[in-house]
Motif scaffolding. Sequence first.
Motif, PDB file in Angstrom:
ATOM      1  N   GLU A 241      20.933  -5.709  58.680  1.00  0.00           N
ATOM      2  CA  GLU A 241      22.152  -4.272  58.155  1.00  0.00           C
ATOM      3  C   GLU A 241      23.467  -4.724  58.935  1.00  0.00           C
ATOM      4  N   ARG A 242      23.655  -5.992  60.342  1.00  0.00           N
ATOM      5  CA  ARG A 242      24.730  -6.148  60.597  1.00  0.00           C
ATOM      6  C   ARG A 242      25.549  -6.877  59.076  1.00  0.00           C
ATOM      7  N   ILE A 243      25.086  -7.320  57.941  1.00  0.00           N
ATOM      8  CA  ILE A 243      25.389  -7.823  57.705  1.00  0.00           C
ATOM      9  C   ILE A 243      25.357  -7.536  55.832  1.00  0.00           C
ATOM     10  N   GLY A 244      24.794  -6.817  55.527  1.00  0.00           N
ATOM     11  CA  GLY A 244      24.221  -6.040  54.219  1.00  0.00           C
ATOM     12  C   GLY A 244      24.206  -6.857  53.215  1.00  0.00           C
ATOM     13  N   HIS A 245      24.078  -6.393  51.729  1.00  0.00           N
ATOM     14  CA  HIS A 245      23.636  -7.402  50.099  1.00  0.00           C
ATOM     15  C   HIS A 245      25.481  -7.579  50.264  1.00  0.00           C
ATOM     16  N   ARG A 246      25.804  -5.911  50.063  1.00  0.00           N
ATOM     17  CA  ARG A 246      27.552  -6.328  49.826  1.00  0.00           C
ATOM     18  C   ARG A 246      28.328  -6.857  49.754  1.00  0.00           C
ATOM     19  N   PHE A 247      29.226  -7.643  48.781  1.00  0.00           N
ATOM     20  CA  PHE A 247      29.882  -9.102  48.627  1.00  0.00           C
ATOM     21  C   PHE A 247      29.272 -10.030  49.007  1.00  0.00           C
ATOM     22  N   LEU A 248      28.579 -10.301  49.133  1.00  0.00           N
ATOM     23  CA  LEU A 248      27.609 -11.591  48.939  1.00  0.00           C
ATOM     24  C   LEU A 248      27.757 -12.593  47.933  1.00  0.00           C
ATOM     25  N   LYS A 249      28.287 -11.882  46.932  1.00  0.00           N
ATOM     26  CA  LYS A 249      27.410 -12.757  45.443  1.00  0.00           C
ATOM     27  C   LYS A 249      29.020 -13.803  45.625  1.00  0.00           C
ATOM     28  N   SER A 250      28.144 -14.837  45.175  1.00  0.00           N
ATOM     29  CA  SER A 250      29.353 -16.421  45.046  1.00  0.00           C
ATOM     30  C   SER A 250      29.991 -16.071  43.358  1.00  0.00           C
ATOM     31  N   GLY A 251      31.001 -16.647  43.613  1.00  0.00           N
ATOM     32  CA  GLY A 251      31.359 -17.400  42.467  1.00  0.00           C
ATOM     33  C   GLY A 251      32.726 -18.118  42.237  1.00  0.00           C
ATOM     34  N   ILE A 252      33.451 -17.576  41.450  1.00  0.00           N
ATOM     35  CA  ILE A 252      34.658 -18.283  40.910  1.00  0.00           C
ATOM     36  C   ILE A 252      36.266 -17.398  41.938  1.00  0.00           C
ATOM     37  N   GLY A 253      35.571 -16.800  42.915  1.00  0.00           N
ATOM     38  CA  GLY A 253      37.031 -16.009  43.453  1.00  0.00           C
ATOM     39  C   GLY A 253      37.040 -14.628  42.999  1.00  0.00           C
ATOM     40  N   TYR A 254      37.361 -14.228  43.915  1.00  0.00           N
ATOM     41  CA  TYR A 254      38.208 -12.284  43.471  1.00  0.00           C
ATOM     42  C   TYR A 254      39.306 -12.312  42.629  1.00  0.00           C
ATOM     43  N   GLY A 255      39.895 -11.758  42.740  1.00  0.00           N
ATOM     44  CA  GLY A 255      41.131 -11.343  41.860  1.00  0.00           C
ATOM     45  C   GLY A 255      41.023  -9.917  41.376  1.00  0.00           C
ATOM     46  N   GLY A 256      41.805  -9.188  40.592  1.00  0.00           N
ATOM     47  CA  GLY A 256      42.778  -7.474  39.895  1.00  0.00           C
ATOM     48  C   GLY A 256      43.834  -7.546  41.270  1.00  0.00           C
ATOM     49  N   SER A 257      44.293  -6.177  41.778  1.00  0.00           N
ATOM     50  CA  SER A 257      45.146  -5.386  41.549  1.00  0.00           C
ATOM     51  C   SER A 257      45.483  -5.173  42.876  1.00  0.00           C
ATOM     52  N   CYS A 258      44.016  -5.452  43.525  1.00  0.00           N
ATOM     53  CA  CYS A 258      43.943  -5.343  45.071  1.00  0.00           C
ATOM     54  C   CYS A 258      43.656  -6.369  46.187  1.00  0.00           C
ATOM     55  N   PHE A 259      42.078  -7.322  46.034  1.00  0.00           N
ATOM     56  CA  PHE A 259      42.523  -8.135  46.853  1.00  0.00           C
ATOM     57  C   PHE A 259      44.095  -8.808  47.141  1.00  0.00           C
ATOM     58  N   PRO A 260      44.122  -9.660  46.100  1.00  0.00           N
ATOM     59  CA  PRO A 260      44.888 -10.763  45.943  1.00  0.00           C
ATOM     60  C   PRO A 260      46.358 -10.180  46.883  1.00  0.00           C
ATOM     61  N   LYS A 261      46.849  -9.324  45.991  1.00  0.00           N
ATOM     62  CA  LYS A 261      47.835  -8.299  46.936  1.00  0.00           C
ATOM     63  C   LYS A 261      47.609  -7.966  48.069  1.00  0.00           C
ATOM     64  N   ASP A 262      47.404  -7.085  48.768  1.00  0.00           N
ATOM     65  CA  ASP A 262      46.559  -7.312  50.233  1.00  0.00           C
ATOM     66  C   ASP A 262      46.687  -8.671  51.316  1.00  0.00           C
ATOM     67  N   THR A 263      46.238  -9.407  50.560  1.00  0.00           N
ATOM     68  CA  THR A 263      45.372 -10.390  51.402  1.00  0.00           C
ATOM     69  C   THR A 263      46.162 -10.658  51.617  1.00  0.00           C
ATOM     70  N   LYS A 264      47.803 -11.502  50.349  1.00  0.00           N
ATOM     71  CA  LYS A 264      48.626 -11.728  51.124  1.00  0.00           C
ATOM     72  C   LYS A 264      49.679 -11.121  51.339  1.00  0.00           C
ATOM     73  N   ALA A 265      50.005  -9.665  51.432  1.00  0.00           N
ATOM     74  CA  ALA A 265      51.247  -8.600  51.902  1.00  0.00           C
ATOM     75  C   ALA A 265      50.319  -8.763  53.754  1.00  0.00           C
ATOM     76  N   LEU A 266      49.366  -8.621  54.459  1.00  0.00           N
ATOM     77  CA  LEU A 266      48.996  -8.760  55.442  1.00  0.00           C
ATOM     78  C   LEU A 266      48.987  -9.535  55.954  1.00  0.00           C
ATOM     79  N   ASN A 267      48.980 -11.218  55.749  1.00  0.00           N
ATOM     80  CA  ASN A 267      49.364 -12.554  56.109  1.00  0.00           C
ATOM     81  C   ASN A 267      50.326 -12.319  56.076  1.00  0.00           C
ATOM     82  N   TRP A 268      51.342 -11.739  55.624  1.00  0.00           N
ATOM     83  CA  TRP A 268      52.822 -11.614  55.189  1.00  0.00           C
ATOM     84  C   TRP A 268      53.414 -11.009  56.316  1.00  0.00           C
ATOM     85  N   PHE A 269      52.653  -9.895  56.859  1.00  0.00           N
ATOM     86  CA  PHE A 269      53.370  -8.720  57.417  1.00  0.00           C
ATOM     87  C   PHE A 269      53.360  -9.193  59.137  1.00  0.00           C
TER      88      PHE A 269
END
Length: 439
Positions: A241-269
Motif C-alpha cells: 500500500e505504500r507503493i501502490g499499482h499506479r505509475f508503475l507501468k514501464s515504457g519509453i518515457g513520459y511526455g505531455g504538457s506537464c511532467f517534462p515541463k514541471d520537472t525541468k521547472a522545479l529543477n531550475w527553480f
Amino acid sequence: MKIAVAGTGYVGLVTGVCLASKGHKVTCVDVDENKVKKMQRGESPIYEPGLPELMKESMENLIFTTDYKSAYQDADVIFIGVGTPEKYDGSANLTYVFQVAKQIAQTAEKHCVVVLKSTVPIGTNDKIESYIHNKQVNDVKIYVASNPEFLSQGTAVHDTLHASRIVIGVTEEYPADVLKQVYENFDAPKLVVERRSAEMIKYASNDFLALKISYINEIANLCETVGADIEEVTAGMGFDERIGHRFLKSGIGYGGSCFPKDTKALNWFANFNDNELRTIKAAIEVNENQKFKLVKKAKKYYNDFLFLNVAILGCTFKPGTDDLREAPSLVNIPILMEDGAYIRVWDPVGQENFKKCFPEKIQYCSCIEDAIAGADLCLILTEWGEVKEFDIKKYEELMKHPIVLDGRNCYNLSDFANTRITYDSIGRRTVNPDLYIEK
C-alpha cells in the motif's frame, strides 16, 4: 457565481466547462477569434473525451469571447488558466500569466478573487498580487489565490468533477471562503493552505509521479539484463500500500504538457535558489534516454535502416489525447528518417497534428493493417486500445519481417509463443529473438 476564465486550453476550458456544469455563469476568454467562434458553436477546440458533450449540456451557463474587459470587469472570481511553457533554460515562461494580470488590474470594477490555475513557480502568486495592486486602475479589493490543477489529459473532465483533492492557497480568509463556495458542489476534499505551499504541492505531486515512472523504467532496463520480468515485478510491488499499482507501468518515457515541463521547472527553480534536487535531475535524464529505447533495440535486428519500411503505431504521448508535446514519436521518427527508412504512421486522433510537424516524406494510414503491410519493422509508441485489441496474427500475415518493438507492453508474451513474430518489449524477455537478426 459569476466567473471568468482566462485561457481555453486543457486547463482553462475544462475548468470553465466543469464550473458551468455546476451552475456557475462562466465567461471563457481567449485571444484566438477562430477558436472562440468554434466554441460559440458548441464545438471543443481540443480533443478531450467527454468535454464536447459536457460543453453542449452547459452552454446556457457559458459565454466565449475575446473581449476580456467585459469578462473581467464584474466577475466575482477570475481563473487564470493560460500556458506557462518551458523556456530554453528549463524555467517557466510567465509572460501570459502577467499579461492576464495586467488586463485584470486595468478592468476589474468590483471586489474579486483572482485564482492562479496555471502551474507557476513558488512565489508567483505573491508577485502577481503585487503586480496587480501596482497596476490596478479602480479602487477595488483584488485578492489572489492559488488553486493548482491536477487533471490528466484524456481524463481531464473526470479529474475535475471528481478531483482527488481541491487545494486552495491563500493568505486571507475571504478568498478561501469564496473558493469554498465555488467548489461547494464538488465532492472532493478541500485543503486550505498557504499560497506557497499550494504552489509547491503542484510541483511536488507531478514530479513525484515522474520520479516513479523513471524509477520503474530503470528497473525495467535492469530486468532485461538479468532476465527478470518487469510485469511480475511491478505486480509484486503494487500490493504494498505504500507503493501502490499506479505509475508503475514501464515504457519509453513520459511526455505531455506537464511532467517534462514541471520537472525541468522545479529543477531550475531549485538551482536558482542554491538547492540541488538530485532525484529530479536524475528523473529528467532517465526519461530522455528512455525515449530512444526502441531505436536502440532496432539496431539488434538491422545494421542500418536504409530503405526499410517502418510502421509506427501511435504518435501522441499517451492514448486519449491528440497532444504531441514531448512525445517519443518526435525523436524516434526523425532518427529513422535520417537513416533512410520509409515511415508509415497510424494514430486514431493525432495524425493531423503530426502532419503539421512532418507534412512530407511520411505516409499516414487510416488503419493499423495499412501501416504494417510489407513492413520490415513495427514500433509501438502509444498504447491505444486499437493496438491492444489488434489481432497479433496480422503482424505475421502482413509484415515482410514481423519484428514488433513494443514501447508500451501492450501484449502478453504468451500470445507470441506459437508465432514467427519477434516481439521485443520493455523489461521483459524477447519472444523469438533470433528469427530475423541481420547477419
